[in-house]
Design an enzyme around this catalytic site. Structure first.
Site, PDB file in Angstrom:
ATOM      1  CG  HIS A 151      71.186  68.062  86.637  1.00  0.00           C
ATOM      2  ND1 HIS A 151      70.082  67.333  86.989  1.00  0.00           N
ATOM      3  CD2 HIS A 151      70.970  68.480  85.360  1.00  0.00           C
ATOM      4  CE1 HIS A 151      69.226  67.306  85.967  1.00  0.00           C
ATOM      5  NE2 HIS A 151      69.743  68.009  84.980  1.00  0.00           N
TER       6      HIS A 151
ATOM      7  CG  ASN B 251      66.549  72.186  82.325  1.00  0.00           C
ATOM      8  OD1 ASN B 251      66.411  73.371  82.044  1.00  0.00           O
ATOM      9  ND2 ASN B 251      67.263  71.355  81.591  1.00  0.00           N
TER      10      ASN B 251
ATOM     11  CB  THR C  83      65.268  64.294  81.348  1.00  0.00           C
ATOM     12  OG1 THR C  83      66.652  64.619  81.309  1.00  0.00           O
ATOM     13  CG2 THR C  83      64.516  65.091  80.298  1.00  0.00           C
TER      14      THR C  83
ATOM     15  CB  CYS D 282      68.977  58.286  91.348  1.00  0.00           C
ATOM     16  SG  CYS D 282      69.633  59.887  90.853  1.00  0.00           S
TER      17      CYS D 282
ATOM     18  CG  HIS E  87      68.824  61.621  95.351  1.00  0.00           C
ATOM     19  ND1 HIS E  87      68.934  61.353  94.007  1.00  0.00           N
ATOM     20  CD2 HIS E  87      67.518  61.902  95.573  1.00  0.00           C
ATOM     21  CE1 HIS E  87      67.744  61.452  93.440  1.00  0.00           C
ATOM     22  NE2 HIS E  87      66.866  61.776  94.367  1.00  0.00           N
TER      23      HIS E  87
END
Ligand code: 5GP
Ligand code: ZN
Length: 112
Positions: free
Chosen positions: A98, A85, A93, A3, A45
């Protein structure tokens, strides 16, 4: 785990940090979409907003509680936009939760 943002947290990939504490990190986006474009991430995460729940969502409150301080560091006294997003249709993406903090000019009002 492969990641990108976990690698930024661990320091394997360098970033231009704006704010950091034990739970979150804020750094300048590598390809800014506005004069000020910072990405704020939890150190835990979590892939996306769609995986938030009662157990892991306290960090989102923590991020939002620190946004005024981060905005002040960035001189965004005139305002800003916060964007998340989520997954493919949302245009995400990097699959590590975030929030984009955008400002430094009057942003256009188109949301989608
Ligand atoms: P998303 O499209 O998933 O909402 O946002 C991911 C953001 O991460 C993009 O705005 C992209 O420019 C930024 N980004 C991708 N790779 C890197 C990197 O290596 N360093 C930094 N600072 N930002 C990155
Ligand atoms: Zn991650």
């Amino acid at each position: 785990m492969d990641c990108l943002f976990c690698k930024i947290i661990s320091g394997k990939i360098p970033s231009n940090k704006v704010y950091e504490d034990d739970k979150i990190l804020a750094f300048h986006d590598i390809s800014p979409m506005a004069p000020v474009h910072v990405v704020i991430i939890p150190k835990e995460h979590i892939c996306c907003a769609d995986k938030l729940n009662e157990e892991n969502s306290q960090v989102v409150a923590h991020i939002f509680s620190k946004i005024p301080e981060i905005a002040k560091l960035l001189n965004l006294e005139n305002g800003y936009r916060i964007v998340n997003n989520c997954k493919e249709d949302g245009g995400q993406t990097v699959l590590h939760l975030h929030f984009h903090l955008l400002g430094g000019k009057k942003l256009n009002t188109q949301l989608a």
